[in-house]
Design a protein around this motif. Structure first.
Motif, PDB file in Angstrom:
ATOM      1  N   TYR A 167       1.150  -1.392  -0.152  1.00 55.61           N
ATOM      2  CA  TYR A 167       0.028  -0.311  -0.418  1.00 55.61           C
ATOM      3  C   TYR A 167       1.414   1.287  -0.371  1.00 55.61           C
ATOM      4  CZ  TYR A 167      -3.764  -3.049   1.853  1.00 55.61           C
ATOM      5  OH  TYR A 167      -5.159  -3.321   2.236  1.00 55.61           O
ATOM      6  N   GLU A 168       0.832   2.218  -0.974  1.00 53.10           N
ATOM      7  CA  GLU A 168       1.064   3.682  -0.847  1.00 53.10           C
ATOM      8  C   GLU A 168       0.442   4.615  -0.056  1.00 53.10           C
ATOM      9  OE1 GLU A 168       2.424   7.292  -3.432  1.00 53.10           O
ATOM     10  OE2 GLU A 168       1.538   5.177  -4.259  1.00 53.10           O
ATOM     11  N   PRO A 169       0.056   4.962   1.280  1.00 54.13           N
ATOM     12  CA  PRO A 169      -0.896   5.639   2.628  1.00 54.13           C
ATOM     13  C   PRO A 169      -1.403   6.931   0.974  1.00 54.13           C
ATOM     14  CG  PRO A 169       0.522   4.779   3.571  1.00 54.13           C
ATOM     15  CD  PRO A 169       1.095   4.363   1.982  1.00 54.13           C
ATOM     16  N   LEU A 170      -2.211   7.528   1.441  1.00 54.72           N
ATOM     17  CA  LEU A 170      -3.041   8.613   0.777  1.00 54.72           C
ATOM     18  C   LEU A 170      -3.147   9.228   1.999  1.00 54.72           C
ATOM     19  CD1 LEU A 170      -3.888   7.597  -2.737  1.00 54.72           C
ATOM     20  CD2 LEU A 170      -1.831   8.579  -2.015  1.00 54.72           C
ATOM     21  N   PRO A 171      -3.020  10.716   2.246  1.00 52.66           N
ATOM     22  CA  PRO A 171      -4.117  11.663   3.050  1.00 52.66           C
ATOM     23  C   PRO A 171      -5.687  11.334   3.247  1.00 52.66           C
ATOM     24  CG  PRO A 171      -2.344  12.930   2.258  1.00 52.66           C
ATOM     25  CD  PRO A 171      -2.119  11.406   1.311  1.00 52.66           C
ATOM     26  N   ALA A 172      -6.240  11.358   4.399  1.00 51.73           N
ATOM     27  CA  ALA A 172      -7.795  11.198   4.193  1.00 51.73           C
ATOM     28  C   ALA A 172      -8.428  12.025   5.079  1.00 51.73           C
ATOM     29  CB  ALA A 172      -7.922   9.688   5.700  1.00 51.73           C
ATOM     30  N   VAL A 173     -10.041  12.214   4.277  1.00 52.49           N
ATOM     31  CA  VAL A 173     -10.522  12.812   5.024  1.00 52.49           C
ATOM     32  C   VAL A 173     -12.121  12.710   5.515  1.00 52.49           C
ATOM     33  CG1 VAL A 173     -11.901  13.431   3.051  1.00 52.49           C
ATOM     34  CG2 VAL A 173     -12.284  15.241   4.810  1.00 52.49           C
ATOM     35  N   VAL A 174     -12.178  12.876   6.971  1.00 47.62           N
ATOM     36  CA  VAL A 174     -12.941  11.568   7.246  1.00 47.62           C
ATOM     37  C   VAL A 174     -14.332  13.292   8.163  1.00 47.62           C
ATOM     38  CG1 VAL A 174     -11.901  10.181   7.955  1.00 47.62           C
ATOM     39  CG2 VAL A 174     -11.289  11.880   9.856  1.00 47.62           C
ATOM     40  N   ASP A 175     -13.730  14.353   7.635  1.00 46.71           N
ATOM     41  CA  ASP A 175     -14.824  15.127   8.650  1.00 46.71           C
ATOM     42  C   ASP A 175     -15.950  16.012   6.748  1.00 46.71           C
ATOM     43  OD1 ASP A 175     -15.418  18.234   8.965  1.00 46.71           O
ATOM     44  OD2 ASP A 175     -15.293  17.739  10.992  1.00 46.71           O
ATOM     45  N   VAL A 176     -17.444  15.408   6.822  1.00 42.41           N
ATOM     46  CA  VAL A 176     -17.960  16.099   5.703  1.00 42.41           C
ATOM     47  C   VAL A 176     -17.319  17.332   5.493  1.00 42.41           C
ATOM     48  CG1 VAL A 176     -19.927  16.341   7.170  1.00 42.41           C
ATOM     49  CG2 VAL A 176     -19.651  15.402   4.671  1.00 42.41           C
ATOM     50  N   GLU A 177     -17.338  17.948   6.161  1.00 44.05           N
ATOM     51  CA  GLU A 177     -16.771  19.752   5.989  1.00 44.05           C
ATOM     52  C   GLU A 177     -16.158  20.108   5.401  1.00 44.05           C
ATOM     53  OE1 GLU A 177     -20.501  21.413   8.962  1.00 44.05           O
ATOM     54  OE2 GLU A 177     -19.575  20.457  10.113  1.00 44.05           O
ATOM     55  N   LYS A 178     -14.762  19.420   6.314  1.00 38.90           N
ATOM     56  CA  LYS A 178     -14.007  19.399   5.642  1.00 38.90           C
ATOM     57  C   LYS A 178     -13.933  19.131   4.067  1.00 38.90           C
ATOM     58  CE  LYS A 178     -11.221  20.323   9.991  1.00 38.90           C
ATOM     59  NZ  LYS A 178     -10.002  19.235  10.785  1.00 38.90           N
ATOM     60  N   ALA A 179     -14.487  17.765   3.978  1.00 40.34           N
ATOM     61  CA  ALA A 179     -14.094  16.833   2.931  1.00 40.34           C
ATOM     62  C   ALA A 179     -14.916  18.162   1.446  1.00 40.34           C
ATOM     63  CB  ALA A 179     -15.175  15.917   2.641  1.00 40.34           C
ATOM     64  N   MET A 180     -15.490  18.951   2.269  1.00 42.44           N
ATOM     65  CA  MET A 180     -16.207  19.658   0.652  1.00 42.44           C
ATOM     66  C   MET A 180     -15.311  21.017   0.725  1.00 42.44           C
ATOM     67  SD  MET A 180     -20.140  20.349   2.648  1.00 42.44           S
ATOM     68  CE  MET A 180     -20.518  21.367   1.315  1.00 42.44           C
ATOM     69  N   GLN A 181     -14.312  21.390   1.234  1.00 39.32           N
ATOM     70  CA  GLN A 181     -13.155  22.512   0.899  1.00 39.32           C
ATOM     71  C   GLN A 181     -12.324  22.100  -0.250  1.00 39.32           C
ATOM     72  OE1 GLN A 181     -13.498  24.746   2.579  1.00 39.32           O
ATOM     73  NE2 GLN A 181     -15.131  24.126   3.575  1.00 39.32           N
ATOM     74  N   PRO A 182     -11.717  23.442  -1.050  1.00 42.60           N
ATOM     75  CA  PRO A 182     -11.094  22.836  -2.078  1.00 42.60           C
ATOM     76  C   PRO A 182      -9.597  22.322  -2.458  1.00 42.60           C
ATOM     77  CG  PRO A 182     -11.966  24.614  -1.824  1.00 42.60           C
ATOM     78  CD  PRO A 182     -12.588  24.647  -0.482  1.00 42.60           C
ATOM     79  N   ASP A 183      -9.020  22.273  -1.008  1.00 41.61           N
ATOM     80  CA  ASP A 183      -8.126  21.854  -0.789  1.00 41.61           C
ATOM     81  C   ASP A 183      -7.992  20.614   0.266  1.00 41.61           C
ATOM     82  OD1 ASP A 183      -9.061  22.373   1.453  1.00 41.61           O
ATOM     83  OD2 ASP A 183      -7.330  23.654   2.692  1.00 41.61           O
ATOM     84  N   SER A 184      -9.156  19.770  -0.148  1.00 38.94           N
ATOM     85  CA  SER A 184      -8.979  18.660   0.902  1.00 38.94           C
ATOM     86  C   SER A 184      -8.685  16.927  -0.133  1.00 38.94           C
ATOM     87  CB  SER A 184     -10.668  18.443   0.914  1.00 38.94           C
ATOM     88  OG  SER A 184     -10.969  16.806   1.309  1.00 38.94           O
ATOM     89  N   PRO A 185      -8.219  16.533   0.255  1.00 35.05           N
ATOM     90  CA  PRO A 185      -7.730  14.810  -0.092  1.00 35.05           C
ATOM     91  C   PRO A 185      -8.850  14.589  -1.235  1.00 35.05           C
ATOM     92  CG  PRO A 185      -6.889  15.003   2.205  1.00 35.05           C
ATOM     93  CD  PRO A 185      -7.987  15.761   1.803  1.00 35.05           C
TER      94      PRO A 185
END
Length: 777
Positions: free
Chosen positions: A133-151
Motif C-alpha cells: 500500500y501507498e498511504p494517502l491523506p484521508a478526509v473523515v470530516d464531511v465539512e472539511k471534505a467539501m473544501q477545495p484543498d481536501s484530499p
C-alpha cells in the motif's frame, strides 16, 4: 378467543416459540455437502493506493482452493447496485466494485478473498496475502471534505461533492427580513446526527451454491430483500433471473443494513460458479462494524425565523450528507428522498432546503432504522425548541401554535410532500395528560431551586412510510400475496414481503382470520423464498403491513367472493344473500341454513359438485400498489435528571403516544415502539462512530462502541391515538421506525432543558455534559 374482531387483538407472536427455543434456522446453521468457506482481506488503511498484491503464499497454503482479486473479476462481476444515481454518481463517481482496484477508500475496504476447505484455513491464508500500500491523506470530516484543498477520493472529478442543490433563497430571505423588522427573532444552529453502527445480533452471511448441470444458483442470505437480491445478483454475475433462487431463512435483525446487495454476496456467487462448490461467508463482528453500512451521518445548518409570540415564519436548512466512500443502494438519496421531504415535520411552516451529498474516507452510509426521517425530525423538533428557548416559552406552546390543523388534511407541506391524515394536537395533549405535564414543570422548578438538574423534552414527530406509489422509485415498489385455500380449509399465504422480526407471520394471519372467520391456527404465512413467493420488494421503510398487508387483505376478499358464490349454489341462495360468520357461510336471516368454511373449501378443490361455469380451486395472486405514502405521527415526552458532579444523564420517565392508524396487533405495535425508542435513546446518549484523522476506525468493537442496556432504560409508558389513512384498505400506517424517529429529539431536548442551554450535540455522554455544567458555573 372469538374469531370476530381478530384484527385489533393483542395475540402473541406465532414466530416466537421457534426463535426463543433455538429451533430457528439462520444462514450459519446451513451445512451443504462439499461446502467451501470464504475469508475477505480488508484494507488496514483509510485511504491508499494499491501498488501490488502478492497472493502466491496464500494460494500455496494447504486447503486453499482459490484466491481472487479485482483483476480476476473483470468482465465477470458487475458493480454494486445503486437505485437512484444522482449528480456525479450518474457519471461514474463513487462506483463500487466487489473488490477494490488500484485504491482503497475506507478502513475495511475488501481487497481480496480466499476460498478454502474450512473457515480457519481461509483466514490463515488470508493473512499470507501481501499487499503493498501507498498511504494517502484521508478526509473523515464531511465539512472539511467539501473544501477545495481536501484530499480527493476520486481525483478525476476534482471534488468530493457528489450532488449539490442550492436553489435561490430570495423569497425566504424576504420573510426573514420582514420577521426581524416586525420585532421577531432569528435563531441559528449547527445540528449533527452522528454516524451509527446498526449492529444487528446476527451479522451478515451468505451461501451461494451454483449447479453447473442446470446452470442455476441457489443463494441463502440474511437479507431484507429476497426478490431484489435475486434480480440484482443475477444481473451482476450474468445469469437469467429464473436461474437464481434466493432463500432468506431467519434474519437476526436488519434495521435497514441488510437492505443492500453487498460485495460479499457477489463474491460468494462468483466463487461458487468458478469452483463448482457451495461457498459460505459469515461476517465477523469486527467486519460488521467496519464494513457493513453505517447509518445517519448528517450535518444540518439551520436558521429559524419566528414572531415574538412563537409563530415560525420560515426555516432554512442546509443539509450535508456524509455518504462515505462509495454509493450503496440508497446512499446518495437517503437525506434527499427520505429525509428533507418531511423536514417541515408536523408544522405548517415555510421551509427552504439546500443540500450537499459528500464522499469521505469512511464506510458507506445507507438506510438505518428511519433512514433520513430521524434526521429530518431532529431538525424540525430542534427548531421548535430553539424558538421556545429564545422566547422563554414552553415548547408545547410553540408546537401548538405551528401544528398543521386536522381540517387542513390532506396537507401539502412547503417541502412538497402531501400528508394523508393527522391530529397532532390530540397526540400531544394525550402525552401531556399521561405524564402529568403541568405537575412535572412544578417539580422541575422545585428541583432547580434545590440545585438539581431536571429536564423535560418533547418531540411531536411525523414520518413518511408505506413506500410504494407508482413513479416514486425507478422500479415499482408494489407488494404481493398469493393465497390458496386447501381442501382441508387451511389457508396458505405466500407473501413477497420479507418480515424479519416485525411479526407479519402473526399480523397477516390475523388479517386473513378476520376476513375468513377462521382461527389463526388454520393460516400459514410463507415468505423469503423467491421460487415459491410472488415478486415483492421486501421489508423496509415501515411498509410491510401498509403495502404487503393490503395485498393479503385484497387476496382474501377475492377468494371470499368466490367462496360465497360456491356456497350460494350449495345453499340454493343468491350470492348477495350469503354471509360468512363464525366459520360458516349462511343465508341472511336463516343462520340455520349454513355450510362450513371447510365444506366450501372441499367443494372447490374436489370440484365434482361445483356448478357449471365455476372454476375449480381456490387460489389467487394479488399485487398492491398504493396511491400514496402514509404519514404516522405521535408525541414523545422524556424526563431526565443530570448528575451535577459526573454529568451522567438518567431517564426517569418516558411517555410515547403514537398514531399508526388502525392497529392489527397492539402488542406487536408496542414491541416495535419499545425497540425503536431504545435505538433512538442509544443515539442520543451513547452511540457514535469515531474515526481517526487518517481514517482508522476507532469504535471497532463493543469495547469502544456503547449501546444502551435494558438497565439504563426506564419502563416506557405507551398509548396511542387512531387516525386511519384512506390510502390502503386496512387504514394502517407503519410503526417499525416510529420509536427511533420520535425518541432522539425528545431525549436531547430533555437534557438541554436540564442544563438550561439551547442545544447540545449528540451523543450526550457524561464528559460532554460535565463540561457544559462547569462552563456555566
Amino acid at each position: 378467543m372469538g374469531i370476530a374482531g381478530m384484527v385489533g387483538t393483542p395475540i402473541k407472536r406465532r414466530e416466537d416459540p421457534r426463535l426463543i427455543t433455538g429451533q430457528a434456522t439462520y444462514v450459519d446453521d446451513i451445512k451443504l455437502h462439499g461446502m467451501l468457506h470464504m475469508a475477505v482481506l480488508r484494507s488496514p488503511y483509510g485511504h491508499a493506493h494499491i501498488k501490488n498484491i502478492d497472493t502466491e503464499a496464500a494460494r500455496k497454503h494447504p486447503g486453499v482452493v482459490a484466491v481472487y482479486t479485482a483483476e480476476d473479476l473483470k468482465g465477470k462481476v458487475g458493480n454494486v447496485a445503486v437505485a437512484v444515481p444522482i449528480g456525479n454518481i450518474a457519471k461514474g463517481m463513487a462506483t463500487r466494485g466487489a473488490l477494490a482496484e488500484g485504491k482503497v477508500r475506507f478502513y475495511g475496504d475488501p481487497v481480496a478473498v480466499v476460498i478454502a476447505d474450512d473457515k480457519y484455513t481461509a483466514r490463515d491464508a488470508r493473512d499470507l496475502i501481501d499487499v503493498d500500500y501507498e498511504p494517502l491523506p484521508a478526509v473523515v470530516d464531511v465539512e472539511k471534505a467539501m473544501q477545495p484543498d481536501s484530499p480527493l477520493l476520486y481525483e478525476d472529478f476534482g471534488t468530493n461533492i457528489v450532488f449539490s442543490n442550492h436553489p435561490p433563497s430570495d423569497e425566504m430571505d424576504k420573510i426573514f427580513e420582514q420577521t426581524q423588522a416586525d420585532g421577531g427573532i432569528i435563531v441559528k444552529a449547527r445540528l449533527e446526527n452522528q454516524r451509527l453502527i446498526p449492529a444487528s445480533m446476527e451479522t451478515r452471511g451468505v451461501i451461494a451454491d451454483y449447479n453447473k448441470a442446470s446452470k442455476s444458483m441457489t443463494v441463502w442470505s440474511s437479507s431484507q430483500i429476497p426478490h431484489l437480491l435475486r434480480n440484482i445478483l443475477a444481473a451482476l454475475v450474468g445469469l437469467p433471473q429464473h436461474q437464481v433462487r434466493v432463500i432468506v431463512p431467519e434474519v437476526g435483525g436488519g434495521f435497514g443494513a441488510k437492505l443492500n446487495v453487498y460485495p460479499e454476496e457477489m463474491l460468494a456467487a462468483f466463487a461458487s460458479m468458478r469452483t463448482g462448490h457451495p461457498v459460505k461467508w459469515i461476517e465477523d463482528r469486527d467486519e460488521n462494524m467496519a464494513a457493513t453500512i453505517h447509518g445517519r451521518g448528517q450535518v444540518d445548518h439551520i436558521e429559524v425565523a419566528a414572531t415574538k409570540d412563537g409563530r415560525v415564519t420560515g426555516l432554512k436548512i442546509h443539509g450535508i450528507s456524509d455518504m462515505g466512500s462509495y454509493s450503496q443502494i440508497f446512499s446518495d438519496v437517503i437525506m434527499i428522498a427520505f429525509g428533507l421531504i418531511v423536514s417541515c415535520g408536523s408544522y405548517d411552516i415555510p421551509v427552504h432546503i439546500s443540500s450537499d451529498v459528500v464522499c469521505t474516507n469512511k464506510v458507506p452510509t445507507d438506510a438505518y432504522r428511519g433512514a433520513g426521517r430521524p434526521e429530518a425530525t431532529y431538525v424540525a423538533e430542534r427548531a421548535m425548541d430553539l424558538v421556545a428557548h429564545e422566547l422563554g416559552k414552553d415548547p408545547t406552546e410553540i408546537r401548538r401554535i405551528n401544528f398543521v390543523k386536522p381540517e387542513q388534511f390532506p396537507y401539502k407541506s412547503s417541502a412538497g410532500t402531501t400528508y394523508d391524515t393527522g391530529n397532532y394536537d390530540l397526540a400531544l395533549t394525550k402525552a401531556m395528560e399521561i405524564i402529568g405535564y403541568e405537575e412535572l414543570r412544578k417539580e422541575q422548578a422545585q428541583k432547580r431551586a434545590e440545585g438539581k438538574l431536571m429536564g423535560i423534552g418533547v418531540s411531536s414527530y411525523i414520518e413518511i412510510c408505506g413506500f410504494g406509489p407508482k413513479g416514486s422509485a425507478p422500479v415499482g415498489l408494489y407488494e404481493s400475496a398469493r393465497m390458496r385455500v386447501e381442501q382441508s380449509g387451511t389457508v396458505m399465504v405466500y407473501t413477497g414481503a420479507s418480515p424479519h422480526g416485525q411479526g407479519e407471520e402473526t399480523t397477516f394471519a390475523q388479517i386473513v382470520a378476520e376476513e375468513f372467520s377462521i382461527p389463526v391456527e388454520n393460516i400459514l404465512i410463507m415468505h423469503g423464498d423467491t421460487d415459491s413467493t410472488p415478486e415483492g420488494r421486501g421489508t423496509y421503510g415501515s411498509r410491510t403491513t401498509a403495502v404487503g398487508g393490503s395485498a393479503v387483505f385484497n387476496a382474501a376478499q377475492r377468494l371470499k367472493e368466490k367462496m360465497k358464490l360456491i356456497a350460494s349454489h350449495m345453499l340454493e341462495a343468491s350470492p348477495s344473500d350469503v354471509t360468512l360468520e363464525d366459520g360458516n357461510f349462511s343465508v341472511a336471516g336463516s343462520p340455520q341454513k349454513a355450510v362450513s368454511f371447510a365444506d366450501v373449501a372441499a367443494a372447490a378443490n374436489l370440484s365434482n359438485t361445483l356448478a357449471p361455469g365455476i372454476e375449480p380451486g381456490l387460489e389467487t395472486t394479488v399485487f398492491f400498489e398504493p396511491e400514496s405514502c402514509v404519514f404516522p405521527f405521535g408525541t414523545h415526552i422524556c424526563v431526565v435528571e443530570v448528575d451535577k458532579e459526573t454529568g451522567e444523564p438518567t431517564i426517569t420517565r418516558y411517555v410515547a403516544v403514537d398514531d399508526c392508524g388502525n392497529q392489527i396487533n397492539p402488542m406487536i405495535v408496542q414491541g416495535q415502539v419499545h425497540g425503536g425508542i431504545a435505538q433512538g435513546v442509544g443515539q442520543a446518549l451513547y452511540e457514535g462512530v469515531e474515526y481517526s484523522d487518517d481514517g482508522q476506525l476507532l469504535t471497532a468493537s463493543f469495547m469502544d462502541y456503547a449501546m444502551p442496556l435494558s438497565s439504563e432504560l426506564p419502563s416506557f409508558e405507551l398509548d396511542h391515538t387512531v387516525t386511519p389513512t384512506p390510502f390502503n384498505p386496512l387504514g394502517v400506517k407503519g410503526v417499525g421506525e416510529a420509536g427511533t424517529i420520535g425518541s432522539t429529539p425528545a431525549v436531547v431536548a430533555a437534557v438541554a432543558d436540564a442544563l438550561g442551554v439551547a442545544h447540545v450535540d449528540m451523543p450526550l455522554k457524561p464528559e460532554k455534559l460535565w463540561k457544559v455544567i462547569h462552563q456555566q458555573q
